[in-house]
Every structure is written in C-alpha cells, then in structure tokens.
Design a protein around this motif. Structure first.
Motif, PDB file in Angstrom:
ATOM      1  N   LEU A 127       0.812   5.643  -7.563  1.00  0.00           N
ATOM      2  CA  LEU A 127      -0.475   6.191  -8.330  1.00  0.00           C
ATOM      3  C   LEU A 127      -0.589   7.742  -8.022  1.00  0.00           C
ATOM      4  CD1 LEU A 127      -3.095   3.542  -6.787  1.00  0.00           C
ATOM      5  CD2 LEU A 127      -2.673   4.464  -9.227  1.00  0.00           C
ATOM      6  N   SER A 128       0.029   8.478  -7.075  1.00  0.00           N
ATOM      7  CA  SER A 128      -0.026   9.819  -6.830  1.00  0.00           C
ATOM      8  C   SER A 128       1.188  10.434  -7.776  1.00  0.00           C
ATOM      9  CB  SER A 128       0.372  10.000  -5.189  1.00  0.00           C
ATOM     10  OG  SER A 128      -0.426   9.618  -4.379  1.00  0.00           O
ATOM     11  N   ASP A 145       0.653  13.017 -15.146  1.00  0.00           N
ATOM     12  CA  ASP A 145      -0.083  13.037 -16.435  1.00  0.00           C
ATOM     13  C   ASP A 145      -0.605  14.490 -16.619  1.00  0.00           C
ATOM     14  OD1 ASP A 145      -2.341  12.499 -18.014  1.00  0.00           O
ATOM     15  OD2 ASP A 145      -2.839  10.714 -16.926  1.00  0.00           O
ATOM     16  N   TYR A 172      -8.043   5.998 -12.152  1.00  0.00           N
ATOM     17  CA  TYR A 172      -6.892   6.154 -10.770  1.00  0.00           C
ATOM     18  C   TYR A 172      -7.704   5.896  -9.486  1.00  0.00           C
ATOM     19  CZ  TYR A 172      -3.665   7.992 -14.300  1.00  0.00           C
ATOM     20  OH  TYR A 172      -2.829   8.092 -15.323  1.00  0.00           O
ATOM     21  N   LYS A 199      -9.635   8.995 -16.963  1.00  0.00           N
ATOM     22  CA  LYS A 199      -8.532   8.691 -16.175  1.00  0.00           C
ATOM     23  C   LYS A 199      -8.540   8.940 -14.455  1.00  0.00           C
ATOM     24  CE  LYS A 199      -5.004   9.625 -19.890  1.00  0.00           C
ATOM     25  NZ  LYS A 199      -3.924  10.431 -20.239  1.00  0.00           N
ATOM     26  N   GLY A 258       1.945   1.631  -3.473  1.00  0.00           N
ATOM     27  CA  GLY A 258       0.891   2.069  -4.325  1.00  0.00           C
ATOM     28  C   GLY A 258       0.596   3.450  -4.491  1.00  0.00           C
ATOM     29  N   MET A 293      -8.521   2.232  -9.066  1.00  0.00           N
ATOM     30  CA  MET A 293      -7.269   1.474  -8.514  1.00  0.00           C
ATOM     31  C   MET A 293      -6.815   1.729  -7.051  1.00  0.00           C
ATOM     32  SD  MET A 293      -5.061   2.143 -12.077  1.00  0.00           S
ATOM     33  CE  MET A 293      -3.533   1.256 -11.207  1.00  0.00           C
ATOM     34  N   TYR A 294      -7.014   3.013  -6.890  1.00  0.00           N
ATOM     35  CA  TYR A 294      -7.012   3.488  -5.422  1.00  0.00           C
ATOM     36  C   TYR A 294      -7.891   2.701  -4.507  1.00  0.00           C
ATOM     37  CZ  TYR A 294      -4.528   6.947  -2.393  1.00  0.00           C
ATOM     38  OH  TYR A 294      -3.578   7.340  -1.316  1.00  0.00           O
ATOM     39  N   GLN A 345       1.763   9.067 -10.708  1.00  0.00           N
ATOM     40  CA  GLN A 345       0.974   9.214 -12.088  1.00  0.00           C
ATOM     41  C   GLN A 345       0.017  10.157 -12.326  1.00  0.00           C
ATOM     42  OE1 GLN A 345       1.964   7.157 -14.516  1.00  0.00           O
ATOM     43  NE2 GLN A 345       0.530   7.974 -15.678  1.00  0.00           N
ATOM     44  N   VAL A 346      -0.512  10.450 -11.167  1.00  0.00           N
ATOM     45  CA  VAL A 346      -1.649  11.596 -11.285  1.00  0.00           C
ATOM     46  C   VAL A 346      -0.804  12.652 -11.702  1.00  0.00           C
ATOM     47  CG1 VAL A 346      -3.384  13.001 -10.048  1.00  0.00           C
ATOM     48  CG2 VAL A 346      -3.414  10.566  -9.921  1.00  0.00           C
ATOM     49  N   ALA A 389      -4.536  11.134  -0.564  1.00  0.00           N
ATOM     50  CA  ALA A 389      -5.285  11.406  -1.704  1.00  0.00           C
ATOM     51  C   ALA A 389      -6.096  12.666  -1.564  1.00  0.00           C
ATOM     52  CB  ALA A 389      -6.398  10.216  -1.878  1.00  0.00           C
ATOM     53  N   TRP A 448       0.929  -1.234   0.096  1.00  0.00           N
ATOM     54  CA  TRP A 448       0.044   0.080  -0.030  1.00  0.00           C
ATOM     55  C   TRP A 448       0.818   1.217  -0.152  1.00  0.00           C
ATOM     56  CZ3 TRP A 448       0.413   3.505   3.537  1.00  0.00           C
ATOM     57  CH2 TRP A 448       0.690   3.376   4.914  1.00  0.00           C
TER      58      TRP A 448
END
Length: 425
Positions: free
Chosen positions: A141-142, A148, A159, A155, A137, A162-163, A144-145, A186, A134
């Motif tokens: 993910l953060s 992007d 995201y 999208k 992860g 997935m979170y 990637q956001v 988040a 976690w």
C-alpha cells in the motif's frame, strides 16, 4: 498569545521524523509521561532511578546517527543487483503466504480483540506466518501511494480504507503492536510523500492514538473472562506481617483513589518505567543474564518447551515483588521490558550503549538513502517501516524473531533497489 504562536511555528519547522528528532523525542516523552504514576511507584517500591540508563541511551543513539550522517554512508547492494526489480514479486509472495495462514486461523474461530487470552489459542506456526500479511500489506500500500502520480482525494480515501481494513483484521487477533507499527509507518509516509506533518499535529495524533489503545486495554481488563486460568488475578500466597499488610492496603487505597480509566491513559509507560527500574535493581543483586534474553529470541522456535524472552522478564521482575505480596506482572503473562531494559538485563550499560548506537546507525543509513534517492521511492517505505519498529520497540523491546526478519528483508530490498524512482516494479 503571540509568543505561544511563535513557539508553535518554530516547533513546526522541525522535520518531525528525522533521525535526529523523532525516536529520541518519543523515548523521552514516553518516560516523562510515566512520571505521573498515581502512587504506583510506591505500590511496587520503585527505588532505582532509570534516568542514567535513559540519558546514556539517547546520547549513544545520537553518536550513531551523527557518525553515519557526517560520513554519508549507506547500505551496500550486497552483490544482489541482479534481482533488482523483482522486489515486488517477493512481497506479493509473502502476502499470499500470510493471507492463507490468517484466514486458516480465522476460520478456526481464533478472533477476539477484547480478550488477550485469545493469543494462547493461536497456532504458533500459523500466527507467525499470518504476520506476513500485515507486513506485506504495509509495503504494498505504501508503494502504491508513492508511485501514484495522480493522488486524488478519492484515491487517498480508498487507500486509507484498505489500510484500515488491514488494521482491523489484525486487531481481531488480540495484538496491538502490529497496529501501532502500521500507524507510525503511515504517518511517516504521509509526512514525506503527501503532506508534511507538523509537530503540533503529531503530538495531537499521538495523544489520540495513546488514548485509544489505553482505553482498548481498559476494555480488555474489564471484560476478561476470569474463569479462564490465563486471566487469573490472584496475588502471591505469602504471609505478610501485620504492618506490611496494612502498608500495602494503604498504598492500594491511594492508587484506587484515581479512577481506573485515568490510570489506564498512561498505564503502559508507567509499567515500562516500573519494569525497567526493577530490571536494574535485579542486576545489582543477581548480575546480568549475559545474553540469555537475546538467545531466547532464537531458542523459542526450537523443539520442546522453551521460555520466551518476555516470560523471562516476568520471572525477573516478579522475583523482587513476590515477598511483598504483589505481582508486577501476572505469572502467566509476558512482560514488555522496554528496549533499554532488554539490553540492560543482558549486559548493563555497555549493552545499552551498543544497542542504541545500533539503532542510530541503522536509521541514519536508511535516511541517507532517502535523501539520495528522493522521498517518492522505496527507500522512504523502508525508512518509515524500520523507524516504526524501532519506535514501538522502545516500549516492547526488540525480542521477536519475526521483526528481525522483517527489518532484514526491508533493509536488503532497499539496498538492492538503491536506484532512481520507479525502479521497484
């Protein structure tokens, strides 16, 4: 109505997650909510005021934040500029290790979000390593956001999904703390990268999250397998005078007049208030532990049977209530001391000052890096994650070795990647 709208507008101008606001606001809100105790203070004989320690903690935190902010200090690169750009590979490695450990535990049948006793059956080493999933992860993910540049609604839904899957995966392990940390992280990322979160929206979100986890705790309580020794609810086997027994029964009846699910809405903060008060009362009679609690963070990984810091807190607070015929925490359960209680038990007001100045300094150092590098950088991820752990620790205490390692990793990687956007690749 107009006056109310104007007040809400002024509140919404506040940078919700700045070092000057969010953490001290959350701390004061936590203890303010705990004042609605529904006679539980009377039940556990809460006689020692926590407010001197709380206000001292807030003042100390602000001193740390203010000094670093005015000096403009940031973390140095620690002489590790040569590995700049490899951060992402380290994070993926942690994700791989965590995934292997997690699915190994899952295939062993150790999953249940309704029964806290599942924790007893978790393999300590696999559980420790699985937390890396976690952690990595959240970072991946953060990042990637943030990176992007064409963040469409589709999208964002992807995201978020997935979170959400990641959060559910760890909810199955019986732990709520990682879930709350992920939620806070988040929120901070959304605030600085996607859309500013107004204070009124944040308060609404906090209320919803608090109700959800409170009801989850309520669900756990009513669905416990009482035949499992871990879920034993027996009270101390002590002889009370007729007057003591009658008084205890009277107060319990007053408490039970409030529906259990209503008490559960702020049960965590009320318990935190009670535990902190009992810790302060304990130190008046027995003195401070002189570092024993914090030493337990390391000693729990040593060979042989060790007492965890939170189990030590259980022993401390129960030592004041057993003779009164009540356990504050069940003897086979750990107790969250709050971060103030953690510091106070080991060193009193002096350690509270040092600890909260430490919080303020660390948060402000990271925030200065965010202001310098910009919000669409790894610095925002680091700031969001560390702020989230510190915020959750106000209730749980910062007593997990893994969290110290996570904080160290994030601070170190943020420092060596203290460059312009897209340097983390």
């Amino acid at each position: 109505m107009t006056t109310l709208k104007n007040r809400i507008t002024r509140l919404n101008r506040i940078d919700t997650f700045s070092p000057y606001f969010f953490l001290p606001f959350f701390l004061l809100l936590y203890f303010f909510v705990s004042l609605f105790d529904f006679h539980r203070f009377e039940l556990f004989r809460v006689n020692t005021s926590i407010w001197p320690a709380v206000f001292l903690a807030v003042v100390s935190y602000y001193i740390g934040v203010y000094i670093v902010d005015k000096k403009g200090w940031m973390f140095p690169s620690f002489g590790l500029k040569s590995i700049r750009g490899y951060t992402i590979y380290f994070i993926w490695l942690l994700a791989l290790i965590g995934a292997v450990a997690y699915f190994t535990m899952l295939t062993g049948g150790n999953a249940s979000f309704t029964d806290e006793s599942v924790r007893v059956d978790l393999d300590p080493k696999l559980n420790f390593l699985s937390q890396l999933l976690w952690f990595s992860g959240v970072l991946l993910l953060s990042l990637q956001v943030i990176r992007d540049k064409n963040l469409t609604k589709w999208k964002m839904v992807m995201y978020a999904s997935m979170y959400g899957v990641l959060m559910i995966m760890f909810l199955l392990m019986g732990y709520r703390v990682p879930i709350v940390i992920m939620l806070f992280t988040a929120l901070v990322i959304i605030h600085y990268v996607i859309k500013r979160i107004k204070l009124s929206w944040l308060l609404t979100t906090l209320f919803i999250v608090a109700v959800f986890f409170s009801l989850l705790g309520f669900l756990r309580a009513i669905s416990e397998d009482t035949s499992n020794p871990f879920n034993n609810r027996n009270q101390p086997d002590v002889e009370l005078t007729e007057e003591q027994a009658e008084n205890l029964l009277t107060v319990e009846q007053l408490v039970n007049q409030t529906p259990r699910w209503v008490r559960g809405l702020n049960g965590q903060s009320v318990t935190g208030h009670i535990v902190l008060s009992k810790i302060m009362e304990y130190t008046k009679e027995e003195g401070y532990l002189g570092g024993e609690l914090h030493a337990g963070i390391i000693s729990t990984i040593l060979p042989g049977e060790q007492t965890s810091p939170r189990m030590k807190v259980t022993e401390v607070v129960n030592s004041l209530s057993i003779e009164e015929g009540k356990y504050i925490s069940r003897p086979n359960r750990t107790t969250t001391p709050t971060y103030i209680g953690q510091l106070f038990l080991d060193g009193g007001y002096i350690l509270v000052v040092i600890g909260f100045m430490f919080f303020g300094v660390i948060i402000s150092l990271l925030y200065n890096q965010v202001k310098k590098m910009g919000f669409r950088t790894y610095q925002s991820v680091a700031y969001a994650f560390v702020m989230s752990i510190f915020t959750v620790s106000l209730h749980t205490g910062l007593l997990d070795l893994l969290f110290y390692l996570m904080i160290g990793f994030v601070i170190l990687t943020a420092a060596i990647n203290n460059v312009k956007p897209n340097a983390v690749h």
